[in-house]
Design an enzyme around this catalytic site. Structure first.
Site, mmCIF file in Angstrom:
data_model
loop_
_atom_site.group_PDB
_atom_site.id
_atom_site.type_symbol
_atom_site.label_atom_id
_atom_site.label_comp_id
_atom_site.label_asym_id
_atom_site.label_seq_id
_atom_site.Cartn_x
_atom_site.Cartn_y
_atom_site.Cartn_z
ATOM 1 N N CYS A 77 62.609 64.614 34.152
ATOM 2 C CA CYS A 77 61.966 65.729 33.454
ATOM 3 C C CYS A 77 62.222 65.643 31.946
ATOM 4 O O CYS A 77 61.716 64.752 31.290
ATOM 5 C CB CYS A 77 62.377 67.075 34.058
ATOM 6 S SG CYS A 77 61.309 68.435 33.510
ATOM 7 N N HIS A 175 60.694 66.593 39.401
ATOM 8 C CA HIS A 175 62.089 66.801 39.792
ATOM 9 C C HIS A 175 62.321 66.226 41.184
ATOM 10 O O HIS A 175 61.969 66.860 42.173
ATOM 11 C CB HIS A 175 62.405 68.298 39.803
ATOM 12 C CG HIS A 175 62.509 68.879 38.439
ATOM 13 N ND1 HIS A 175 63.652 68.792 37.682
ATOM 14 C CD2 HIS A 175 61.605 69.537 37.680
ATOM 15 C CE1 HIS A 175 63.451 69.382 36.511
ATOM 16 N NE2 HIS A 175 62.219 69.834 36.490
ATOM 17 N N GLU A 177 65.024 66.055 42.795
ATOM 18 C CA GLU A 177 65.986 66.897 43.514
ATOM 19 C C GLU A 177 65.338 68.139 44.117
ATOM 20 O O GLU A 177 65.939 68.824 44.929
ATOM 21 C CB GLU A 177 67.151 67.285 42.582
ATOM 22 C CG GLU A 177 66.865 68.354 41.560
ATOM 23 C CD GLU A 177 66.056 67.919 40.347
ATOM 24 O OE1 GLU A 177 65.842 68.771 39.464
ATOM 25 O OE2 GLU A 177 65.613 66.750 40.274
#
Length: 193
Positions: A77, A175, A177
């Site tokens: 990001c 992202h 995650e």
């Protein structure tokens, strides 16, 4: 495996730590130059604003440390954007690993892009084992332009670099995650480089 997450006050580190824990990795969160340089893999995540983040990195000489790294580095990001040459966000000079600019989306659609969008034109071991056009989770108002470093694209307002690679530097605008099994696989692929 010694995985270090660069701690530079740009949020989001805890969710990256949890994602790595789910893969059986216990990363170290550090702003210590020697710890970062000694890592097998380095993750450079980020949520925040470009000029503030760059000021923090420069004050601690982490900008020079990042540029000197020879092991695989993964920007996420804001991390991707800071690895570029320049960001329109507060007219910020960045690290210059990728010799391209980061631009603000024109407000033809809702900005920031927030939510799921797919990866297209994937061309990297980072995406091994993924289906065609997998969905990943985005939250961003700025994007890296398409270039020779582009290894995946996404279309929102316009086509942009969803992922970049140059030498040992890899970066993903989305992202991982927060991107479920797809993001988990991308992180696993990075750790396997």
């Amino acid at each position: 495996m010694n995985v270090v997450i660069i701690d530079y006050n740009a949020g989001n580190t805890q969710s990256v730590i949890y994602a790595l824990n789910r893969l059986g990795v216990e990363p170290v969160l550090s702003a210590d130059q020697e710890v970062i340089q000694a890592a097998d893999k380095v993750i450079f995540p980020g949520v925040g604003e470009a000029s503030t983040a760059m000021s923090f990195l420069k004050e601690r000489k982490l900008d020079e440390v990042i540029k000197s790294l020879k092991q695989p580095v993964f920007g996420v990001c804001l991390g991707l954007q800071l690895l570029c040459r320049h960001s329109e966000e507060n007219d910020t000079d960045c690290l210059g690993i990728f010799d391209i600019n980061v631009k603000k989306f024109e407000a033809k659609l809702k900005v920031p892009q927030m939510g799921w969008n797919n990866l297209e034109a994937m061309n990297s071991p980072l995406f091994d084992g993924l289906n065609e056009a997998p969905y990943v989770y985005y939250v961003h108002s700025y994007y890296a332009e398409l270039s020779e470093y582009t290894i995946a694209e996404t279309n929102y307002v316009n086509r942009f670099s969803a992922a970049l690679n140059k030498d040992n530097f890899y970066a993903l605008q989305a992202h991982p995650e927060k991107s479920g099994k797809v993001g988990e696989r991308i992180l696993q692929n990075f750790l396997s480089l």
